[in-house]
Design a protein around this motif. Structure first.
Motif, PDB file in Angstrom:
ATOM      1  N   GLN A 217       0.693  -1.337   0.154  1.00 41.17           N
ATOM      2  CA  GLN A 217       0.101   0.083  -0.161  1.00 41.17           C
ATOM      3  C   GLN A 217       0.809   1.111  -0.004  1.00 41.17           C
ATOM      4  N   LEU A 218       1.983   1.326   0.751  1.00 42.80           N
ATOM      5  CA  LEU A 218       2.947   2.426   1.079  1.00 42.80           C
ATOM      6  C   LEU A 218       3.443   2.541  -0.382  1.00 42.80           C
ATOM      7  N   ARG A 219       3.934   1.683  -1.059  1.00 42.67           N
ATOM      8  CA  ARG A 219       4.720   2.016  -2.290  1.00 42.67           C
ATOM      9  C   ARG A 219       3.688   2.281  -3.473  1.00 42.67           C
ATOM     10  N   ALA A 220       2.420   1.870  -3.303  1.00 42.67           N
ATOM     11  CA  ALA A 220       1.450   2.181  -4.221  1.00 42.67           C
ATOM     12  C   ALA A 220       1.176   3.728  -4.222  1.00 42.67           C
ATOM     13  N   GLU A 221       0.804   4.162  -2.868  1.00 42.60           N
ATOM     14  CA  GLU A 221       0.735   5.563  -2.632  1.00 42.60           C
ATOM     15  C   GLU A 221       1.776   6.197  -3.133  1.00 42.60           C
ATOM     16  N   GLY A 222       3.074   5.855  -2.810  1.00 40.75           N
ATOM     17  CA  GLY A 222       4.314   6.410  -3.226  1.00 40.75           C
ATOM     18  C   GLY A 222       4.366   6.569  -4.872  1.00 40.75           C
ATOM     19  N   ARG A 223       4.020   5.524  -5.433  1.00 40.72           N
ATOM     20  CA  ARG A 223       3.994   5.697  -7.016  1.00 40.72           C
ATOM     21  C   ARG A 223       2.672   6.594  -7.533  1.00 40.72           C
ATOM     22  N   GLU A 224       1.934   6.750  -6.746  1.00 41.15           N
ATOM     23  CA  GLU A 224       0.530   7.588  -7.098  1.00 41.15           C
ATOM     24  C   GLU A 224       1.064   9.220  -6.879  1.00 41.15           C
ATOM     25  N   LEU A 225       1.705   9.352  -5.812  1.00 36.95           N
ATOM     26  CA  LEU A 225       2.234  10.671  -5.538  1.00 36.95           C
ATOM     27  C   LEU A 225       3.295  11.268  -6.517  1.00 36.95           C
ATOM     28  N   ARG A 226       4.178  10.162  -6.954  1.00 37.95           N
ATOM     29  CA  ARG A 226       5.017  10.759  -7.852  1.00 37.95           C
ATOM     30  C   ARG A 226       4.559  10.960  -9.163  1.00 37.95           C
ATOM     31  N   ARG A 227       3.634  10.202  -9.667  1.00 39.61           N
ATOM     32  CA  ARG A 227       2.547  10.207 -10.630  1.00 39.61           C
ATOM     33  C   ARG A 227       2.309  11.761 -10.943  1.00 39.61           C
ATOM     34  N   GLN A 228       1.363  11.942  -9.825  1.00 42.66           N
ATOM     35  CA  GLN A 228       0.630  13.081  -9.783  1.00 42.66           C
ATOM     36  C   GLN A 228       1.623  14.527  -9.706  1.00 42.66           C
ATOM     37  N   LEU A 229       2.696  14.355  -9.211  1.00 44.81           N
ATOM     38  CA  LEU A 229       3.946  15.339  -9.452  1.00 44.81           C
ATOM     39  C   LEU A 229       4.225  15.565 -10.539  1.00 44.81           C
ATOM     40  N   ARG A 230       4.413  14.350 -11.255  1.00 44.65           N
ATOM     41  CA  ARG A 230       4.926  14.517 -12.802  1.00 44.65           C
ATOM     42  C   ARG A 230       4.090  15.252 -13.592  1.00 44.65           C
ATOM     43  N   ASP A 231       2.720  14.874 -13.274  1.00 47.76           N
ATOM     44  CA  ASP A 231       1.775  15.647 -14.110  1.00 47.76           C
ATOM     45  C   ASP A 231       1.542  16.910 -13.673  1.00 47.76           C
ATOM     46  N   ASP A 232       1.490  17.324 -12.612  1.00 49.81           N
ATOM     47  CA  ASP A 232       1.683  18.779 -12.231  1.00 49.81           C
ATOM     48  C   ASP A 232       2.506  19.505 -12.818  1.00 49.81           C
ATOM     49  N   TYR A 233       3.895  19.031 -12.961  1.00 50.80           N
ATOM     50  CA  TYR A 233       4.998  19.509 -13.649  1.00 50.80           C
ATOM     51  C   TYR A 233       4.778  19.793 -14.939  1.00 50.80           C
ATOM     52  N   ARG A 234       4.328  18.813 -15.574  1.00 49.35           N
ATOM     53  CA  ARG A 234       4.117  18.831 -17.009  1.00 49.35           C
ATOM     54  C   ARG A 234       2.902  19.929 -17.358  1.00 49.35           C
ATOM     55  N   ASP A 235       2.130  20.107 -16.612  1.00 51.74           N
ATOM     56  CA  ASP A 235       0.949  20.878 -16.841  1.00 51.74           C
ATOM     57  C   ASP A 235       1.389  22.310 -16.434  1.00 51.74           C
ATOM     58  N   ASP A 236       2.434  22.726 -15.630  1.00 54.15           N
ATOM     59  CA  ASP A 236       2.944  23.902 -15.280  1.00 54.15           C
ATOM     60  C   ASP A 236       3.815  24.293 -16.451  1.00 54.15           C
ATOM     61  N   ARG A 237       4.505  23.384 -16.986  1.00 46.35           N
ATOM     62  CA  ARG A 237       5.439  23.682 -17.877  1.00 46.35           C
ATOM     63  C   ARG A 237       4.785  24.032 -19.427  1.00 46.35           C
ATOM     64  N   ARG A 238       3.430  23.305 -19.613  1.00 43.25           N
ATOM     65  CA  ARG A 238       2.855  23.670 -20.743  1.00 43.25           C
ATOM     66  C   ARG A 238       2.202  25.039 -20.571  1.00 43.25           C
ATOM     67  N   ASP A 239       1.596  25.194 -19.497  1.00 47.88           N
ATOM     68  CA  ASP A 239       1.023  26.605 -19.165  1.00 47.88           C
ATOM     69  C   ASP A 239       2.093  27.786 -19.245  1.00 47.88           C
ATOM     70  N   MET A 240       3.383  27.418 -18.980  1.00 48.31           N
ATOM     71  CA  MET A 240       4.399  28.542 -19.126  1.00 48.31           C
ATOM     72  C   MET A 240       4.613  28.883 -20.447  1.00 48.31           C
ATOM     73  N   ARG A 241       4.869  27.495 -21.356  1.00 45.82           N
ATOM     74  CA  ARG A 241       5.209  27.637 -22.806  1.00 45.82           C
ATOM     75  C   ARG A 241       3.856  28.475 -23.501  1.00 45.82           C
ATOM     76  N   ARG A 242       2.710  28.058 -23.108  1.00 45.65           N
ATOM     77  CA  ARG A 242       1.325  29.142 -23.800  1.00 45.65           C
ATOM     78  C   ARG A 242       1.662  30.459 -23.412  1.00 45.65           C
ATOM     79  N   HIS A 243       2.118  30.798 -22.462  1.00 49.72           N
ATOM     80  CA  HIS A 243       1.910  32.332 -22.112  1.00 49.72           C
ATOM     81  C   HIS A 243       3.411  32.843 -22.479  1.00 49.72           C
ATOM     82  N   GLY A 244       4.313  32.245 -23.035  1.00 51.91           N
ATOM     83  CA  GLY A 244       5.471  32.620 -23.677  1.00 51.91           C
ATOM     84  C   GLY A 244       6.782  32.678 -22.665  1.00 51.91           C
ATOM     85  N   TYR A 245       6.490  32.106 -21.363  1.00 53.22           N
ATOM     86  CA  TYR A 245       7.658  31.961 -20.389  1.00 53.22           C
ATOM     87  C   TYR A 245       8.624  31.008 -20.747  1.00 53.22           C
TER      88      TYR A 245
END
Length: 245
Positions: A217-245
């Protein structure tokens, strides 16, 4: 990514924990049974988390210890004598000197399992003349039995630890004349009323299905947390490129 507690333990780290347990025993923090159980668990531990569990209620290695136990005064050996009668010592007691047991047409029982052993080796001289001396120890200790039996018997019935383990040692010099000197382990003795097996059962549970399920369970939660952080990071990068940063 490996969690800190899941890092594999080395032989040197196991030996360091065994030494910490031995020091705690000499300081009176562990009974002989507790020392034996935890020492066995230390040698079978595979991760840092398992080793940490063995010492979580003890002072850190190299920490401040209490005052040393005073050396016994006057007597070099503590004697238990049964002459046409019984002498028994069990429960919680302290062993800080050599022991002697003499049974003459009587019985002497020494139960070491709940004793606080303040010496590196438990040294016992056992004499039986038409009587019986029985010594009960935790399974897992090393028993060194020597001596002489004339029309009598001296024997060991203990499940000893594998070779190479730095486990407690009980050394017995036996002299039996038409009598018996026996050293027996937990599996051959009446169970203690106060859960001797509590630690062993806890350790089994730790290595059982409940612990493995918790780890999954702990390993699964860790994987889910890392996946969520990666998704958030990609979304932030996409928003920055869209706004010309």
């Amino acid at each position: 990514m490996t969690e800190p507690g899941e890092v594999r333990a080395s032989d040197a780290e196991r030996e360091a924990v065994v030494e910490q347990l031995r020091v705690a025993s000499v300081e009176g923090r562990l009974t002989l049974a507790e020392l034996t159980d935890r020492t066995e668990a230390a040698y079978t531990a595979t991760t840092h988390a398992e080793l940490a569990l063995l010492t979580q209620d003890l002072p850190a290695a190299g920490g401040v210890s209490g005052p040393p136990a005073p050396a016994p005064q006057g007597r070099k050996r503590r004697w238990f004598v049964g002459v046409m009668g019984d002498s028994k010592r069990r429960g919680t007691w302290r062993i800080d000197q050599e022991l002697g047991a003499v049974a003459v047409m009587g019985d002497v029982l020494l139960d070491l399992r709940e004793a606080e052993v303040r010496t590196s080796i438990v040294d016992i001289t056992a004499v039986s003349v038409m009587g019986d001396v029985k010594i009960i120890v935790p399974d897992g200790v090393i028993v060194d039995l020597e001596g002489v039996a004339v029309m009598g018997d001296k024997r060991v019935d203990v499940q000893e630890a594998p070779q190479g383990m730095n486990v407690p040692v009980v050394r017995v010099k036996a002299y039996a004349v038409m009598g018996n000197v026996k050293v027996i382990g937990d599996s051959r003795a009446q169970p203690l009323q106060r859960g001797l097996t509590a630690w062993r059962e806890h350790w089994r549970r730790l290595h059982g299905d409940d612990w493995r399920e918790l780890g999954r369970q702990l390993r699964a939660e860790g994987r889910e947390l890392r996946r969520q952080l990666r998704d958030d990071y990609r979304d932030d990068r996409r928003d920055m490129r869209r706004h010309g940063y």
